[in-house]
Design a protein around this motif. Sequence first.
Motif, mmCIF file in Angstrom:
data_model
loop_
_atom_site.group_PDB
_atom_site.id
_atom_site.type_symbol
_atom_site.label_atom_id
_atom_site.label_comp_id
_atom_site.label_asym_id
_atom_site.label_seq_id
_atom_site.Cartn_x
_atom_site.Cartn_y
_atom_site.Cartn_z
ATOM 1 N N LEU A 191 67.265 48.405 42.036
ATOM 2 C CA LEU A 191 68.796 48.791 42.185
ATOM 3 C C LEU A 191 68.877 49.455 43.715
ATOM 4 C CD1 LEU A 191 71.004 50.708 40.294
ATOM 5 C CD2 LEU A 191 69.756 52.486 40.199
ATOM 6 N N LEU A 192 68.001 50.009 44.397
ATOM 7 C CA LEU A 192 68.975 50.445 45.868
ATOM 8 C C LEU A 192 69.736 49.563 46.275
ATOM 9 C CD1 LEU A 192 67.113 53.739 46.976
ATOM 10 C CD2 LEU A 192 69.041 53.316 45.902
ATOM 11 N N ILE A 193 68.466 48.137 46.446
ATOM 12 C CA ILE A 193 68.934 46.740 47.241
ATOM 13 C C ILE A 193 69.760 46.013 47.225
ATOM 14 C CG2 ILE A 193 67.651 44.880 48.060
ATOM 15 C CD1 ILE A 193 64.904 45.788 48.035
ATOM 16 N N THR A 194 70.075 46.293 45.126
ATOM 17 C CA THR A 194 70.911 45.158 45.092
ATOM 18 C C THR A 194 72.530 46.318 45.418
ATOM 19 O OG1 THR A 194 69.755 44.669 42.880
ATOM 20 C CG2 THR A 194 72.454 45.032 42.838
ATOM 21 N N ALA A 195 72.334 47.324 45.158
ATOM 22 C CA ALA A 195 73.732 48.434 45.565
ATOM 23 C C ALA A 195 73.744 48.039 47.339
ATOM 24 C CB ALA A 195 73.801 49.921 45.129
ATOM 25 N N LEU A 207 69.476 34.256 38.201
ATOM 26 C CA LEU A 207 69.450 33.165 39.765
ATOM 27 C C LEU A 207 69.720 34.765 40.328
ATOM 28 C CD1 LEU A 207 71.964 30.004 39.425
ATOM 29 C CD2 LEU A 207 69.110 30.610 39.143
ATOM 30 N N TYR A 208 70.534 35.889 39.934
ATOM 31 C CA TYR A 208 70.307 36.764 41.146
ATOM 32 C C TYR A 208 70.060 38.032 41.272
ATOM 33 C CZ TYR A 208 75.212 34.765 41.116
ATOM 34 O OH TYR A 208 76.387 33.168 41.782
ATOM 35 N N GLN A 209 68.938 38.311 39.822
ATOM 36 C CA GLN A 209 68.031 39.401 39.595
ATOM 37 C C GLN A 209 67.065 39.234 39.061
ATOM 38 O OE1 GLN A 209 68.771 42.155 40.239
ATOM 39 N NE2 GLN A 209 70.438 42.060 40.462
ATOM 40 N N PRO A 210 66.043 38.400 39.491
ATOM 41 C CA PRO A 210 65.186 38.418 38.920
ATOM 42 C C PRO A 210 64.092 39.459 39.031
ATOM 43 C CG PRO A 210 65.301 37.537 41.268
ATOM 44 C CD PRO A 210 65.939 37.547 40.818
ATOM 45 N N VAL A 211 64.175 40.131 39.649
ATOM 46 C CA VAL A 211 63.442 41.378 39.594
ATOM 47 C C VAL A 211 63.583 42.093 38.386
ATOM 48 C CG1 VAL A 211 62.473 43.611 40.611
ATOM 49 C CG2 VAL A 211 62.463 41.663 42.104
ATOM 50 N N ALA A 212 65.023 42.462 37.699
ATOM 51 C CA ALA A 212 65.663 42.921 37.013
ATOM 52 C C ALA A 212 64.829 42.356 35.382
ATOM 53 C CB ALA A 212 67.033 43.529 36.997
ATOM 54 N N PHE A 213 65.161 41.058 36.060
ATOM 55 C CA PHE A 213 64.831 40.352 34.312
ATOM 56 C C PHE A 213 62.938 40.639 33.990
ATOM 57 C CE2 PHE A 213 62.386 36.663 32.543
ATOM 58 C CZ PHE A 213 62.813 36.473 32.249
ATOM 59 N N VAL A 265 72.949 45.249 49.339
ATOM 60 C CA VAL A 265 73.654 44.171 48.889
ATOM 61 C C VAL A 265 74.662 43.956 48.643
ATOM 62 C CG1 VAL A 265 72.833 41.463 48.729
ATOM 63 C CG2 VAL A 265 71.115 42.758 48.917
ATOM 64 N N ILE A 266 75.412 43.984 47.640
ATOM 65 C CA ILE A 266 77.011 44.085 47.507
ATOM 66 C C ILE A 266 77.498 44.260 47.861
ATOM 67 C CG2 ILE A 266 78.608 44.730 45.853
ATOM 68 C CD1 ILE A 266 75.791 44.531 43.481
ATOM 69 N N GLY A 267 77.344 46.395 48.385
ATOM 70 C CA GLY A 267 77.896 46.767 49.706
ATOM 71 C C GLY A 267 78.069 45.819 50.993
ATOM 72 N N PHE A 268 76.588 44.784 51.185
ATOM 73 C CA PHE A 268 76.947 44.125 52.697
ATOM 74 C C PHE A 268 78.370 43.295 52.378
ATOM 75 C CE2 PHE A 268 75.438 41.941 55.487
ATOM 76 C CZ PHE A 268 75.598 42.685 56.942
ATOM 77 N N ASN A 269 77.662 42.399 51.026
ATOM 78 C CA ASN A 269 78.960 41.503 51.044
ATOM 79 C C ASN A 269 80.834 41.807 50.228
ATOM 80 O OD1 ASN A 269 76.576 39.671 50.814
ATOM 81 N ND2 ASN A 269 76.586 39.278 49.056
ATOM 82 N N SER A 270 80.886 43.110 50.700
ATOM 83 C CA SER A 270 81.714 42.898 50.308
ATOM 84 C C SER A 270 82.266 44.025 51.990
ATOM 85 C CB SER A 270 82.698 44.857 49.484
ATOM 86 O OG SER A 270 81.506 43.974 47.887
ATOM 87 N N ILE A 307 69.267 47.844 33.666
ATOM 88 C CA ILE A 307 69.974 47.434 32.780
ATOM 89 C C ILE A 307 71.208 47.558 34.386
ATOM 90 C CG2 ILE A 307 72.035 47.398 31.231
ATOM 91 C CD1 ILE A 307 69.790 47.550 29.306
ATOM 92 N N ILE A 308 71.651 48.802 34.568
ATOM 93 C CA ILE A 308 72.474 49.389 35.630
ATOM 94 C C ILE A 308 72.394 48.704 36.409
ATOM 95 C CG2 ILE A 308 72.475 51.165 37.661
ATOM 96 C CD1 ILE A 308 71.714 52.911 35.430
ATOM 97 N N THR A 309 71.245 47.649 37.161
ATOM 98 C CA THR A 309 71.238 46.751 38.031
ATOM 99 C C THR A 309 72.284 45.138 37.854
ATOM 100 O OG1 THR A 309 69.099 46.569 37.968
ATOM 101 C CG2 THR A 309 69.920 46.754 40.090
ATOM 102 N N LEU A 310 72.531 45.291 36.394
ATOM 103 C CA LEU A 310 72.926 44.305 35.966
ATOM 104 C C LEU A 310 74.636 44.416 36.253
ATOM 105 C CD1 LEU A 310 71.346 42.256 33.161
ATOM 106 C CD2 LEU A 310 72.163 41.686 35.490
ATOM 107 N N VAL A 311 74.542 45.535 35.870
ATOM 108 C CA VAL A 311 76.162 46.824 35.601
ATOM 109 C C VAL A 311 77.286 46.769 36.952
ATOM 110 C CG1 VAL A 311 77.531 48.976 34.541
ATOM 111 C CG2 VAL A 311 75.683 47.545 33.804
ATOM 112 N N LEU A 312 75.794 46.523 38.316
ATOM 113 C CA LEU A 312 76.763 47.082 39.565
ATOM 114 C C LEU A 312 77.120 45.649 39.739
ATOM 115 C CD1 LEU A 312 74.178 48.544 41.563
ATOM 116 C CD2 LEU A 312 76.320 49.186 40.910
ATOM 117 N N MET A 313 76.233 44.771 39.259
ATOM 118 C CA MET A 313 77.381 43.619 39.719
ATOM 119 C C MET A 313 78.756 42.797 38.663
ATOM 120 S SD MET A 313 73.564 41.052 40.135
ATOM 121 C CE MET A 313 74.677 39.664 39.846
ATOM 122 N N SER A 314 78.235 42.874 37.440
ATOM 123 C CA SER A 314 79.365 42.800 36.593
ATOM 124 C C SER A 314 80.747 43.995 36.623
ATOM 125 C CB SER A 314 78.826 42.833 35.064
ATOM 126 O OG SER A 314 78.042 43.925 34.596
ATOM 127 N N GLY A 315 79.828 44.792 36.603
ATOM 128 C CA GLY A 315 81.343 46.223 36.504
ATOM 129 C C GLY A 315 81.033 46.847 34.928
#
Lengths: 121, 376
Positions: free
Chosen positions: B328-332, B195-201, B334-339, B168-176
């Motif tokens: 979770l780490l990869i998501t964090a 579409l963004y979080q198949p593994v978390a799903f 990737v989001i950092g990279f995109n920002s 769930i934390i992975t989703l919270v990272l994305m949605s804030g």
Amino acid sequence: MSSAQDYLPLVIQGVVALGFVVSVLIVTHLLGPRVHSKKKDSNFECGIESEGNARFPVSVRYFLTAILFVLFDVEVIFFYPYAVNFKALELEGLLAVILFVAFFLIGFLYVLKKGALEWEK
Amino acid sequence: MDTGLLIEKTILVVVIFAITLFIATYQTYMERKVAAWLQDRVGPDRAGPFGILQPIADAGKMFFKEDFIPANADKWLFIMGPGIAMFTASMTGAVIPWGPPLEMFGRTVVLQVADINIGILFIMGFASIGVYGIMIGGWASNNKFSLFAAIRASSQMISYELAMGISIITLVLMSGSLSLGEIVQQQHGMNWNILYQPVAFIVFFICSIAECNRAPFDLAECESELIGGYHTEYGSMKLGFFLFAEYVNLFISSAVISALFFGGYNFPGMDHFSGNALAILGTAAFFAKIIFFIFVIMWIRWTLPRFRYDQLMHLGWKKLIPIAMINLLITAVVIGFNSGWFTKKSAKVKQTEKSVAMMPKAKVDAQANYKINFNN
């Protein structure tokens, strides 16, 4: 932002749920027949005579699992406030969290190496 | 909160509660029909057309059965167990957004009992308290089978809660945000989190089946080993509550899966509708998704054999937790990279530079001197 008022519906929900649970338990208690006998009131045990009491100690592995859960769940809970503020904390926050995850993983690996989660033996 | 809103919320609570109970009742019918279909049988077909009245008949029967309490059981805890299980199960529905706002009698009715900003934590919390129902019920029976089942159930549920929390934390990272209402709004149209979080799903889906004690994770009530598991000694509606709570939990977890990963009430092409049409279609879409997931979970139950206990613990601790953590780490990152945290100077650094540039010359010099002095 939510305020204390937003929690009021939850109280209503709680009252409705509690009312339902209690009333059904009372109704089912009143409706059914009741027949008592010594054999019938004893615990079920495959149809044979019941031996002893079910208040005995169980395998320590279950307690170990519970303790490890408390440890790791606290760590997981720390992530929630971070995740909400993730975008505001930027790179600095990310590095701090990577350090945190490293601690988490070292602890986790230690637990694995110690065989705390081996159930076969 | 004014009286109108209070009445509105009360009606909403009662309606949603009634719908939850209705769906939980008819899930038993659906389960038996799905099982029959998968095994090439007919299933219940006697009570009413297509056996549609079967769940009502079952519930009625449960009420008129003997309210049995074993002689050496702990009486109050024995009664409390199923009560807690049912109470916690029926609380979780409060934070789920069931549909877009509805216009009714000149009011805008938000189809969510409480949009609190900790919605997900609320659900996780009540799901954890649900363990107590099973634990207390199983222990209070003073039956060895019930005790084993209770311990198995609680250690299984807490083990899978960890991986669930991390996914769930992975989703919270994305949605804030932790608010379910907001997470669903962000998935407008077809912008679903799956579409963004198949593994978390996948992790979340497995964990929610385990949290519901459903097959293949139903070690707490496996007939072949533990007779009936934690509800061996239960009868009448107390047994009914345990079974009922399980179905309510199944419904709520399907709703949470749909809301978190499959857009909740959002559906492609929703921008063509507005007002009440949107509200009705959105709610229908949400319920279609929920019923689909209930069907998938039932399908899994009748397809896969049960796990062995060590396999269950192995999957929970050694597979799902590391997978969720790496995700979770990869998501964090990737989001950092995109920002652009890694390439450009981040906003924070810019901010400090800007403030330095805006400072009077003397002050900057003073600061530089201070630094030099400090270094010396």
